[in-house]
Motif scaffolding. Structure first.
Motif, PDB file in Angstrom:
ATOM      1  N   ALA A  21       0.813  -1.214   0.000  1.00  0.00           N
ATOM      2  CA  ALA A  21       0.000   0.000   0.000  1.00  0.00           C
ATOM      3  C   ALA A  21       0.847   1.265   0.000  1.00  0.00           C
ATOM      4  O   ALA A  21       0.564   2.207  -0.738  1.00  0.00           O
ATOM      5  N   ILE A  22       1.886   1.280   0.783  1.00  0.00           N
ATOM      6  CA  ILE A  22       2.676   2.505   0.903  1.00  0.00           C
ATOM      7  C   ILE A  22       3.722   2.612  -0.199  1.00  0.00           C
ATOM      8  O   ILE A  22       3.807   3.627  -0.893  1.00  0.00           O
ATOM      9  N   SER A  23       4.522   1.585  -0.380  1.00  0.00           N
ATOM     10  CA  SER A  23       5.631   1.683  -1.332  1.00  0.00           C
ATOM     11  C   SER A  23       5.182   1.685  -2.788  1.00  0.00           C
ATOM     12  O   SER A  23       5.819   2.329  -3.624  1.00  0.00           O
ATOM     13  N   PHE A  24       4.111   0.957  -3.083  1.00  0.00           N
ATOM     14  CA  PHE A  24       3.724   0.823  -4.482  1.00  0.00           C
ATOM     15  C   PHE A  24       2.461   1.591  -4.853  1.00  0.00           C
ATOM     16  O   PHE A  24       2.115   1.653  -6.024  1.00  0.00           O
ATOM     17  N   VAL A  38       7.882  18.794  -5.194  1.00  0.00           N
ATOM     18  CA  VAL A  38       8.883  17.789  -4.821  1.00  0.00           C
ATOM     19  C   VAL A  38       9.278  17.925  -3.354  1.00  0.00           C
ATOM     20  O   VAL A  38       9.283  16.931  -2.620  1.00  0.00           O
ATOM     21  N   PRO A  39       9.600  19.138  -2.869  1.00  0.00           N
ATOM     22  CA  PRO A  39       9.940  19.237  -1.439  1.00  0.00           C
ATOM     23  C   PRO A  39       8.803  18.782  -0.515  1.00  0.00           C
ATOM     24  O   PRO A  39       9.045  18.081   0.464  1.00  0.00           O
ATOM     25  N   LEU A  40       7.572  19.156  -0.837  1.00  0.00           N
ATOM     26  CA  LEU A  40       6.438  18.728  -0.010  1.00  0.00           C
ATOM     27  C   LEU A  40       6.277  17.207  -0.066  1.00  0.00           C
ATOM     28  O   LEU A  40       6.087  16.552   0.958  1.00  0.00           O
ATOM     29  N   GLY A  41       6.397  16.631  -1.260  1.00  0.00           N
ATOM     30  CA  GLY A  41       6.313  15.178  -1.413  1.00  0.00           C
ATOM     31  C   GLY A  41       7.400  14.464  -0.626  1.00  0.00           C
ATOM     32  O   GLY A  41       7.154  13.418  -0.016  1.00  0.00           O
ATOM     33  N   LEU A  42       8.602  15.039  -0.630  1.00  0.00           N
ATOM     34  CA  LEU A  42       9.702  14.439   0.139  1.00  0.00           C
ATOM     35  C   LEU A  42       9.407  14.475   1.640  1.00  0.00           C
ATOM     36  O   LEU A  42       9.669  13.506   2.354  1.00  0.00           O
ATOM     37  N   GLU A  43       8.880  15.596   2.110  1.00  0.00           N
ATOM     38  CA  GLU A  43       8.553  15.710   3.536  1.00  0.00           C
ATOM     39  C   GLU A  43       7.454  14.718   3.918  1.00  0.00           C
ATOM     40  O   GLU A  43       7.538  14.066   4.953  1.00  0.00           O
ATOM     41  N   ILE A  44       6.439  14.594   3.062  1.00  0.00           N
ATOM     42  CA  ILE A  44       5.377  13.622   3.315  1.00  0.00           C
ATOM     43  C   ILE A  44       5.966  12.209   3.306  1.00  0.00           C
ATOM     44  O   ILE A  44       5.676  11.395   4.189  1.00  0.00           O
ATOM     45  N   GLY A  45       6.803  11.927   2.318  1.00  0.00           N
ATOM     46  CA  GLY A  45       7.431  10.612   2.219  1.00  0.00           C
ATOM     47  C   GLY A  45       8.259  10.267   3.438  1.00  0.00           C
ATOM     48  O   GLY A  45       8.230   9.128   3.921  1.00  0.00           O
ATOM     49  N   ARG A  46       8.996  11.251   3.942  1.00  0.00           N
ATOM     50  CA  ARG A  46       9.796  11.006   5.148  1.00  0.00           C
ATOM     51  C   ARG A  46       8.914  10.589   6.315  1.00  0.00           C
ATOM     52  O   ARG A  46       9.218   9.630   7.031  1.00  0.00           O
ATOM     53  N   LEU A  47       7.824  11.318   6.503  1.00  0.00           N
ATOM     54  CA  LEU A  47       6.904  10.999   7.594  1.00  0.00           C
ATOM     55  C   LEU A  47       6.292   9.612   7.422  1.00  0.00           C
ATOM     56  O   LEU A  47       6.273   8.805   8.353  1.00  0.00           O
ATOM     57  N   PHE A  49       7.279   7.037   5.484  1.00  0.00           N
ATOM     58  CA  PHE A  49       8.227   5.922   5.526  1.00  0.00           C
ATOM     59  C   PHE A  49       8.833   5.735   6.906  1.00  0.00           C
ATOM     60  O   PHE A  49       9.160   4.610   7.282  1.00  0.00           O
ATOM     61  N   ARG A  50       8.958   6.810   7.677  1.00  0.00           N
ATOM     62  CA  ARG A  50       9.427   6.653   9.060  1.00  0.00           C
ATOM     63  C   ARG A  50       8.414   5.817   9.834  1.00  0.00           C
ATOM     64  O   ARG A  50       8.779   4.875  10.542  1.00  0.00           O
ATOM     65  N   ALA A  51       7.135   6.136   9.674  1.00  0.00           N
ATOM     66  CA  ALA A  51       6.086   5.372  10.358  1.00  0.00           C
ATOM     67  C   ALA A  51       6.043   3.931   9.849  1.00  0.00           C
ATOM     68  O   ALA A  51       5.920   2.992  10.646  1.00  0.00           O
ATOM     69  N   LEU A  52       6.149   3.756   8.525  1.00  0.00           N
ATOM     70  CA  LEU A  52       6.161   2.403   7.971  1.00  0.00           C
ATOM     71  C   LEU A  52       7.326   1.604   8.527  1.00  0.00           C
ATOM     72  O   LEU A  52       7.150   0.453   8.940  1.00  0.00           O
ATOM     73  N   ASN A  53       8.499   2.208   8.553  1.00  0.00           N
ATOM     74  CA  ASN A  53       9.675   1.477   9.019  1.00  0.00           C
ATOM     75  C   ASN A  53       9.565   1.095  10.491  1.00  0.00           C
ATOM     76  O   ASN A  53       9.988   0.005  10.877  1.00  0.00           O
ATOM     77  N   VAL A  54       8.977   1.946  11.303  1.00  0.00           N
ATOM     78  CA  VAL A  54       8.755   1.592  12.712  1.00  0.00           C
ATOM     79  C   VAL A  54       7.806   0.392  12.790  1.00  0.00           C
ATOM     80  O   VAL A  54       8.065  -0.576  13.512  1.00  0.00           O
ATOM     81  N   ALA A  55       6.720   0.461  12.031  1.00  0.00           N
ATOM     82  CA  ALA A  55       5.766  -0.656  12.008  1.00  0.00           C
ATOM     83  C   ALA A  55       6.432  -1.928  11.480  1.00  0.00           C
ATOM     84  O   ALA A  55       6.178  -3.029  11.987  1.00  0.00           O
ATOM     85  N   GLU A  56       7.309  -1.786  10.485  1.00  0.00           N
ATOM     86  CA  GLU A  56       8.004  -2.953   9.934  1.00  0.00           C
ATOM     87  C   GLU A  56       8.944  -3.578  10.958  1.00  0.00           C
ATOM     88  O   GLU A  56       9.044  -4.807  11.046  1.00  0.00           O
ATOM     89  N   VAL A  57       9.647  -2.756  11.702  1.00  0.00           N
ATOM     90  CA  VAL A  57      10.563  -3.287  12.724  1.00  0.00           C
ATOM     91  C   VAL A  57       9.771  -4.041  13.783  1.00  0.00           C
ATOM     92  O   VAL A  57      10.172  -5.135  14.205  1.00  0.00           O
ATOM     93  N   VAL A  94      20.521   1.607   2.793  1.00  0.00           N
ATOM     94  CA  VAL A  94      19.963   2.416   1.713  1.00  0.00           C
ATOM     95  C   VAL A  94      19.286   3.690   2.225  1.00  0.00           C
ATOM     96  O   VAL A  94      19.481   4.772   1.667  1.00  0.00           O
ATOM     97  N   ARG A  95      18.487   3.575   3.264  1.00  0.00           N
ATOM     98  CA  ARG A  95      17.758   4.752   3.768  1.00  0.00           C
ATOM     99  C   ARG A  95      18.671   5.923   4.109  1.00  0.00           C
ATOM    100  O   ARG A  95      18.330   7.069   3.793  1.00  0.00           O
ATOM    101  N   PRO A  96      19.834   5.701   4.748  1.00  0.00           N
ATOM    102  CA  PRO A  96      20.694   6.855   5.043  1.00  0.00           C
ATOM    103  C   PRO A  96      21.116   7.616   3.779  1.00  0.00           C
ATOM    104  O   PRO A  96      21.164   8.850   3.789  1.00  0.00           O
ATOM    105  N   ARG A  97      21.388   6.911   2.695  1.00  0.00           N
ATOM    106  CA  ARG A  97      21.739   7.584   1.434  1.00  0.00           C
ATOM    107  C   ARG A  97      20.570   8.388   0.899  1.00  0.00           C
ATOM    108  O   ARG A  97      20.727   9.512   0.429  1.00  0.00           O
ATOM    109  N   LEU A  98      19.388   7.798   0.952  1.00  0.00           N
ATOM    110  CA  LEU A  98      18.204   8.509   0.480  1.00  0.00           C
ATOM    111  C   LEU A  98      17.916   9.737   1.345  1.00  0.00           C
ATOM    112  O   LEU A  98      17.517  10.784   0.834  1.00  0.00           O
TER     113      LEU A  98
END
Length: 141
Positions: A21-24, A38-47, A49-57, A94-98
């Motif tokens: 749902a989130i990545s694709f 693009v900057p707004l999309g990046l800020e939304i993406g950060r939020l 994906f941070r939440a997704l990654n916490v849920a994934e962990v 990968v995430r640190p590079r992104l």
């Protein structure tokens, strides 16, 4: 079926659904929404994906615990471990590079598209396959 087995199944398919749902869906579509720069999309993406990654962990920890408690066949452990390993590579490699690249974009720099983005997407595909295989194998045990 043990409680650990049932939880492993639920966690696996929930994790799979979140990634799909989130990545694709969410990630590529947000940049098509009217007014999303693009900057707004990046800020939304950060939020997001941070939440997704916490849920994934959390999901990965629950899956590992369930597999350790339930002791399923090796093929299930291998498939589940592959999903967890991909997550670790994404978060550590990968995430640190992104994040560094998006920091530069948000600072106003004009930077080329990162190859790390394609690596992340490729790893997402591998993770989706690993989770799907894990879930199917768990259903058959």
């Amino acid at each position: 079926m043990t409680a650990a087995h049932a939880i492993s199944i639920a966690v696996t398919f929930t994790w799979l659904g979140m990634v799909v749902a989130i990545s694709f869906l969410e990630a590529p579509l947000k940049f098509r929404a009217p007014g999303v720069t693009v900057p707004l999309g990046l800020e939304i993406g950060r939020l997001v994906f941070r939440a997704l990654n916490v849920a994934e962990v959390v999901g990965a920890a629950l899956l590992v615990a369930g597999l350790l408690i339930d002791g399923p066949p090796t093929r299930v452990v291998v498939a589940g471990s592959a999903a967890v390993a991909v997550l670790v590579v994404q978060l550590v490699g990968v995430r640190p590079r992104l994040t560094r690249r998006s920091d530069r974009v948000l600072a106003g720099e004009d930077v080329p598209r990162s190859h790390a983005h394609y690596v992340y997407i490729g790893l997402e595909v591998v993770k989706v396959i690993a989770l799907l295989v894990t879930g199917i194998l768990l259903l058959g045990v």
